[in-house]
Design a protein around this motif. Sequence first.
Motif, mmCIF file in Angstrom:
data_model
loop_
_atom_site.group_PDB
_atom_site.id
_atom_site.type_symbol
_atom_site.label_atom_id
_atom_site.label_comp_id
_atom_site.label_asym_id
_atom_site.label_seq_id
_atom_site.Cartn_x
_atom_site.Cartn_y
_atom_site.Cartn_z
ATOM 1 N N UNK A 78 6.446 9.138 2.061
ATOM 2 C CA UNK A 78 6.391 7.818 2.688
ATOM 3 C C UNK A 78 6.592 7.940 4.199
ATOM 4 N N UNK A 79 7.508 8.844 4.595
ATOM 5 C CA UNK A 79 7.849 8.974 6.015
ATOM 6 C C UNK A 79 6.965 9.986 6.734
ATOM 7 N N UNK A 80 5.909 10.372 6.040
ATOM 8 C CA UNK A 80 4.896 11.229 6.688
ATOM 9 C C UNK A 80 3.600 10.439 6.823
ATOM 10 N N UNK B 84 2.242 8.054 9.389
ATOM 11 C CA UNK B 84 2.226 7.259 10.642
ATOM 12 C C UNK B 84 1.113 6.217 10.659
ATOM 13 N N UNK B 85 -0.007 6.519 9.956
ATOM 14 C CA UNK B 85 -1.113 5.541 9.917
ATOM 15 C C UNK B 85 -0.665 4.254 9.231
ATOM 16 N N UNK B 86 0.265 4.402 8.306
ATOM 17 C CA UNK B 86 0.772 3.219 7.594
ATOM 18 C C UNK B 86 1.943 2.581 8.336
ATOM 19 N N UNK B 87 2.409 3.256 9.397
ATOM 20 C CA UNK B 87 3.521 2.710 10.158
ATOM 21 C C UNK B 87 4.864 3.337 9.839
ATOM 22 N N UNK B 88 4.855 4.482 9.137
ATOM 23 C CA UNK B 88 6.107 5.131 8.740
ATOM 24 C C UNK B 88 6.149 6.552 9.300
ATOM 25 N N UNK B 89 7.200 6.846 10.030
ATOM 26 C CA UNK B 89 7.321 8.181 10.608
ATOM 27 C C UNK B 89 8.798 8.591 10.590
ATOM 28 N N UNK B 90 9.034 9.861 10.335
ATOM 29 C CA UNK B 90 10.411 10.373 10.403
ATOM 30 C C UNK B 90 10.376 11.699 11.159
ATOM 31 N N UNK C 23 4.855 5.729 -4.885
ATOM 32 C CA UNK C 23 5.713 5.326 -6.011
ATOM 33 C C UNK C 23 6.139 6.580 -6.796
ATOM 34 N N UNK C 24 7.306 6.543 -7.395
ATOM 35 C CA UNK C 24 7.776 7.719 -8.140
ATOM 36 C C UNK C 24 7.107 7.810 -9.524
ATOM 37 N N UNK C 25 5.835 8.187 -9.510
ATOM 38 C CA UNK C 25 5.059 8.157 -10.754
ATOM 39 C C UNK C 25 5.599 9.110 -11.815
ATOM 40 N N UNK D 134 0.825 -1.202 0.000
ATOM 41 C CA UNK D 134 0.000 0.000 0.000
ATOM 42 C C UNK D 134 0.862 1.255 0.000
ATOM 43 N N UNK D 135 1.861 1.275 0.874
ATOM 44 C CA UNK D 135 2.712 2.481 0.959
ATOM 45 C C UNK D 135 3.552 2.641 -0.317
#
Lengths: 249, 190
Positions: free
Chosen positions: A157-159, A161-167, A78-80, A72-73
């Motif tokens: 991607x790192x923004x 948190x709902x998907x589990x990714x945080x920076x 993806x770099x469209x 999903x992430x």
Amino acid sequence: MENPAQKIIETIKRAKIKPESRFSLRWKNYLFWIGLGLLAILGALSFSLVILNFLDFHPVFFRYVGLRKMMHILIITAPYLWLALILGALVLSLAILRKTVYGYRYNLFLVSIIGILLMSFLGTALHLAKFNSRFGNRISRGVPPFSRGAIFPMEKRWKSPEEGFLAGRVAQIRADNLWIISLDDESWLVKNSAETKKMFAGEIKLDMWLVIIGEKIGEKEFMAELIDAAPEFPESHPKKEGRRPNFIR
Amino acid sequence: MTDEKNNITDQALVEAAKNNPEAFGEIVNRYWKRLFGFIRRTSYFSQEDIEDILQEVFFKVYRYLNDYDSRLAFSTWIYQIARNTLIDEIRKKKTRPATIPLETEDLKKILKSGLDIEKEILSVDFMEKIRSSIFDLPYNYREILVLRFLEEKSYEEIMDILKKPKGTVAALVSRGRKILIEKIKRREIA
């Protein structure tokens, strides 16, 4: 017509018609091939930037995030832009190739496969030569914030948190948690446990940029399962935006 | 044409003609009739018009001699130029005389095995109907049927003359014959 050959030869001599040079007859074809070369380079560069956009993805992340969330992430970040450029370069190449002198002889399906392979090999070579990161760093300086997401979607991607990714940048360190300021300038409490894995050597320090895999457990609260150091801009970078992580490795 | 002249290859003639227009005369002699037949069968121009078109073709051939690539048969290359010049002329004039100069033998070659030609071939009325069916065919089908069955070109040669992929050529030949036969059957002449 009586003796057409004689009549034609006489006209050629009288009008002083001369065979034209090969270059004057073929220049358009040469231009087409130059265009094809340039498109191959554009496609290869785009491919190398696609690689760059996935370099922040350590294979070990798969274990912590799970396949469904990972897919999903990857789809939403993806770099469209670069993928569209590869596709555009390919389609335009096929159209130009068809215009070359022997273009009609080529099998379009086969040529497409060869084109994709060529762009992939050249793109990988550009990546191995670190051309993509140099190019990425160079253009990242002049990119306005609103288009940054399209050019380097790995930041987005790192923004998530709902998907589990945080920076974020470390603002405060406590015994079993830490406060970070995220890429969206929000304060997040990041909890860790004995199971939390740290991917880098050394201690977590203040102002350090981290990427965190885990789970959102509340309003601005995140349970860390894996913590890694985010790459930062090279020292030569003008740092107009202050200290920011640089995902262009 | 002497035997000595016959033994010279087209390619050698091309090389000689680049420096000496007299050598080009042999190329004209070799291809004038063949190209005349090709243009006559694919277009509706009068003899005088065809001769004018052919002169234009040979002037172009002479000017483009340096563009000739020996990977192609010279005959294929010259047909390419003739075909392009013919299309330009058709576009310029946009006129079509009412008759089609296809001979009965030509028609038999195109239609062979598609219909029971032998039984009907002697009928003048039947031949006229076939002629008018061919007249109704779109130019690209008429051209490809002429190249394949009357000029007896291979698919590879037609591919190079028309600059179309081989699959497209095969499809056009097959579809052209099918359309022609269907037209004839629809007119209840089969």
